[in-house]
Design a protein around this motif. Structure first.
Motif, mmCIF file in Angstrom:
data_model
loop_
_atom_site.group_PDB
_atom_site.id
_atom_site.type_symbol
_atom_site.label_atom_id
_atom_site.label_comp_id
_atom_site.label_asym_id
_atom_site.label_seq_id
_atom_site.Cartn_x
_atom_site.Cartn_y
_atom_site.Cartn_z
ATOM 1 N N GLY A 223 0.821 -1.213 0.000
ATOM 2 C CA GLY A 223 0.000 0.000 0.000
ATOM 3 C C GLY A 223 0.850 1.256 0.000
ATOM 4 N N ARG A 224 1.916 1.250 0.795
ATOM 5 C CA ARG A 224 2.822 2.410 0.867
ATOM 6 C C ARG A 224 3.515 2.644 -0.469
ATOM 7 N NH1 ARG A 224 7.994 2.285 1.646
ATOM 8 N NH2 ARG A 224 7.987 0.289 2.732
ATOM 9 N N ILE A 225 3.975 1.576 -1.105
ATOM 10 C CA ILE A 225 4.657 1.706 -2.397
ATOM 11 C C ILE A 225 3.710 2.280 -3.449
ATOM 12 C CG2 ILE A 225 5.646 0.372 -4.316
ATOM 13 C CD1 ILE A 225 6.877 -1.479 -2.106
ATOM 14 N N LEU A 226 2.484 1.765 -3.499
ATOM 15 C CA LEU A 226 1.503 2.259 -4.464
ATOM 16 C C LEU A 226 1.104 3.700 -4.169
ATOM 17 C CD1 LEU A 226 -0.645 -0.971 -4.805
ATOM 18 C CD2 LEU A 226 0.759 0.076 -6.601
ATOM 19 N N TYR A 227 0.934 4.034 -2.895
ATOM 20 C CA TYR A 227 0.607 5.409 -2.500
ATOM 21 C C TYR A 227 1.737 6.335 -2.933
ATOM 22 C CZ TYR A 227 -0.431 9.516 0.315
ATOM 23 O OH TYR A 227 -0.698 10.808 0.714
ATOM 24 N N THR A 228 2.971 5.936 -2.670
ATOM 25 C CA THR A 228 4.124 6.757 -3.033
ATOM 26 C C THR A 228 4.169 6.976 -4.545
ATOM 27 O OG1 THR A 228 5.357 5.989 -1.120
ATOM 28 C CG2 THR A 228 6.644 6.910 -2.928
ATOM 29 N N LYS A 229 3.888 5.943 -5.290
ATOM 30 C CA LYS A 229 3.937 6.026 -6.757
ATOM 31 C C LYS A 229 2.801 6.863 -7.342
ATOM 32 C CE LYS A 229 3.968 3.141 -10.901
ATOM 33 N NZ LYS A 229 3.952 1.773 -11.414
ATOM 34 N N HIS A 230 1.587 6.699 -6.827
ATOM 35 C CA HIS A 230 0.414 7.295 -7.469
ATOM 36 C C HIS A 230 -0.220 8.476 -6.724
ATOM 37 C CE1 HIS A 230 0.312 4.072 -10.414
ATOM 38 N NE2 HIS A 230 0.324 3.177 -9.439
ATOM 39 N N CYS A 231 -0.004 8.599 -5.437
ATOM 40 C CA CYS A 231 -0.774 9.561 -4.636
ATOM 41 C C CYS A 231 0.057 10.666 -3.978
ATOM 42 C CB CYS A 231 -1.543 8.833 -3.531
ATOM 43 S SG CYS A 231 -2.435 7.360 -4.070
ATOM 44 N N LYS A 232 1.260 10.338 -3.591
ATOM 45 C CA LYS A 232 2.094 11.231 -2.781
ATOM 46 C C LYS A 232 2.342 12.588 -3.434
ATOM 47 C CE LYS A 232 6.694 11.425 -0.734
ATOM 48 N NZ LYS A 232 7.955 10.705 -0.565
ATOM 49 N N ASP B 121 -5.193 -4.737 -9.775
ATOM 50 C CA ASP B 121 -5.381 -5.818 -8.814
ATOM 51 C C ASP B 121 -6.270 -5.348 -7.667
ATOM 52 O OD1 ASP B 121 -4.323 -8.565 -7.788
ATOM 53 O OD2 ASP B 121 -4.105 -7.178 -6.077
ATOM 54 N N GLU B 122 -7.347 -6.061 -7.426
ATOM 55 C CA GLU B 122 -8.325 -5.668 -6.396
ATOM 56 C C GLU B 122 -7.694 -5.592 -5.007
ATOM 57 O OE1 GLU B 122 -12.214 -4.424 -5.380
ATOM 58 O OE2 GLU B 122 -11.155 -4.570 -7.284
ATOM 59 N N GLU B 123 -6.857 -6.550 -4.665
ATOM 60 C CA GLU B 123 -6.214 -6.524 -3.352
ATOM 61 C C GLU B 123 -5.326 -5.279 -3.221
ATOM 62 O OE1 GLU B 123 -3.410 -9.162 -0.334
ATOM 63 O OE2 GLU B 123 -3.749 -9.888 -2.370
ATOM 64 N N GLU B 124 -4.580 -4.951 -4.243
ATOM 65 C CA GLU B 124 -3.710 -3.771 -4.192
ATOM 66 C C GLU B 124 -4.521 -2.487 -4.020
ATOM 67 O OE1 GLU B 124 -1.199 -3.940 -7.664
ATOM 68 O OE2 GLU B 124 0.147 -5.401 -6.714
ATOM 69 N N ARG B 125 -5.678 -2.428 -4.641
ATOM 70 C CA ARG B 125 -6.548 -1.254 -4.481
ATOM 71 C C ARG B 125 -6.917 -1.072 -3.009
ATOM 72 N NH1 ARG B 125 -10.868 -1.884 -9.491
ATOM 73 N NH2 ARG B 125 -9.391 -1.363 -11.143
ATOM 74 N N TRP B 126 -7.305 -2.171 -2.376
ATOM 75 C CA TRP B 126 -7.690 -2.101 -0.963
ATOM 76 C C TRP B 126 -6.483 -1.808 -0.077
ATOM 77 C CZ3 TRP B 126 -12.307 -1.078 0.501
ATOM 78 C CH2 TRP B 126 -13.395 -1.481 -0.271
ATOM 79 N N LEU B 127 -5.308 -2.263 -0.464
ATOM 80 C CA LEU B 127 -4.113 -1.988 0.330
ATOM 81 C C LEU B 127 -3.749 -0.504 0.288
ATOM 82 C CD1 LEU B 127 -1.973 -5.158 -0.478
ATOM 83 C CD2 LEU B 127 -3.366 -4.687 1.564
ATOM 84 N N VAL B 128 -4.068 0.153 -0.819
ATOM 85 C CA VAL B 128 -3.889 1.614 -0.884
ATOM 86 C C VAL B 128 -4.861 2.276 0.089
ATOM 87 C CG1 VAL B 128 -4.105 3.673 -2.327
ATOM 88 C CG2 VAL B 128 -2.997 1.626 -3.238
ATOM 89 N N VAL B 129 -6.102 1.824 0.093
ATOM 90 C CA VAL B 129 -7.099 2.356 1.042
ATOM 91 C C VAL B 129 -6.596 2.167 2.472
ATOM 92 C CG1 VAL B 129 -9.440 2.059 1.971
ATOM 93 C CG2 VAL B 129 -9.065 2.040 -0.512
ATOM 94 N N ASN B 130 -6.117 0.989 2.779
ATOM 95 C CA ASN B 130 -5.590 0.709 4.121
ATOM 96 C C ASN B 130 -4.442 1.641 4.468
ATOM 97 O OD1 ASN B 130 -7.429 -1.376 4.237
ATOM 98 N ND2 ASN B 130 -5.930 -3.001 3.989
ATOM 99 N N TYR B 131 -3.553 1.857 3.522
ATOM 100 C CA TYR B 131 -2.410 2.732 3.798
ATOM 101 C C TYR B 131 -2.859 4.173 4.029
ATOM 102 C CZ TYR B 131 2.022 5.036 3.738
ATOM 103 O OH TYR B 131 3.100 5.808 4.103
ATOM 104 N N ILE B 132 -3.788 4.649 3.213
ATOM 105 C CA ILE B 132 -4.308 6.008 3.396
ATOM 106 C C ILE B 132 -4.903 6.143 4.789
ATOM 107 C CG2 ILE B 132 -6.170 7.575 2.678
ATOM 108 C CD1 ILE B 132 -5.621 6.587 -0.235
ATOM 109 N N LYS B 133 -5.672 5.147 5.220
ATOM 110 C CA LYS B 133 -6.269 5.203 6.559
ATOM 111 C C LYS B 133 -5.205 5.154 7.651
ATOM 112 C CE LYS B 133 -10.067 3.325 7.484
ATOM 113 N NZ LYS B 133 -11.072 2.343 7.826
ATOM 114 N N SER B 134 -4.091 4.474 7.385
ATOM 115 C CA SER B 134 -3.023 4.378 8.403
ATOM 116 C C SER B 134 -2.324 5.719 8.600
ATOM 117 C CB SER B 134 -1.991 3.314 8.011
ATOM 118 O OG SER B 134 -1.104 3.783 7.005
ATOM 119 N N LEU B 135 -2.424 6.612 7.623
ATOM 120 C CA LEU B 135 -1.787 7.922 7.735
ATOM 121 C C LEU B 135 -2.446 8.814 8.776
ATOM 122 C CD1 LEU B 135 -1.229 8.756 3.958
ATOM 123 C CD2 LEU B 135 0.506 8.074 5.624
#
Length: 137
Positions: free
Chosen positions: A55-64, A121-135
């Motif tokens: 989730g952190r890697i995807l957030y860093t790549k697409h959201c940060k 990937d559906e799981e990766e999508r949810w892992l991004v959601v999880n990471y955002i919530k962890s922030l």
């Protein structure tokens, strides 16, 4: 009479231009309209804490770049966007359901792009959601 109309029109247009410059270029968006399908959606990976790295890697790549490293809406691209980038550390965001965050993150709208084709990937999508919530814990 024509001169008066011209002068008044010029003053009105000039006033709008001045107000636009003073208030900046930030556009206030309408509230999100999240379909109930997403609002009520269960996060099947809500307890997948082992995969926080993904989730952190995807957030860093697409959201940060827009949302910033801590999710405060202060990323390097945030100022170049016409709409205000939201701060995840607000009470209203913290009340969002996982499904609502999923919808906003994956489906997107306006300046918030869709990531349906970038994160397939559906799981990766949810892992991004999880990471955002962890922030914002």
């Amino acid at each position: 009479m024509k001169n008066r109309i011209f002068i008044i029109s010029t003053i009105i247009l000039g006033s709008f231009a001045s107000i636009s410059m003073i208030s900046g270029n930030i556009i206030i968006q309408e509230p999100w309209k999240i379909p109930s399908k997403y609002v009520n959606m269960d996060n099947p990976y809500a307890t997948a804490s082992d995969d926080e790295k993904v989730g952190r890697i995807l957030y860093t790549k697409h959201c940060k770049s827009c949302h910033g490293s801590k999710g405060h809406g202060d990323g390097t691209k945030a100022e170049s966007i016409d709409t205000k980038v939201p701060d995840f550390d607000t009470d209203s965001f913290k009340k969002e359901t996982d499904g609502s965050i999923y919808y906003k993150t994956i489906i997107g709208r306006d300046d918030m792009p869709s990531f349906e084709k970038k994160i397939t990937d559906e799981e990766e999508r949810w892992l991004v959601v999880n990471y955002i919530k962890s922030l914002v814990k």
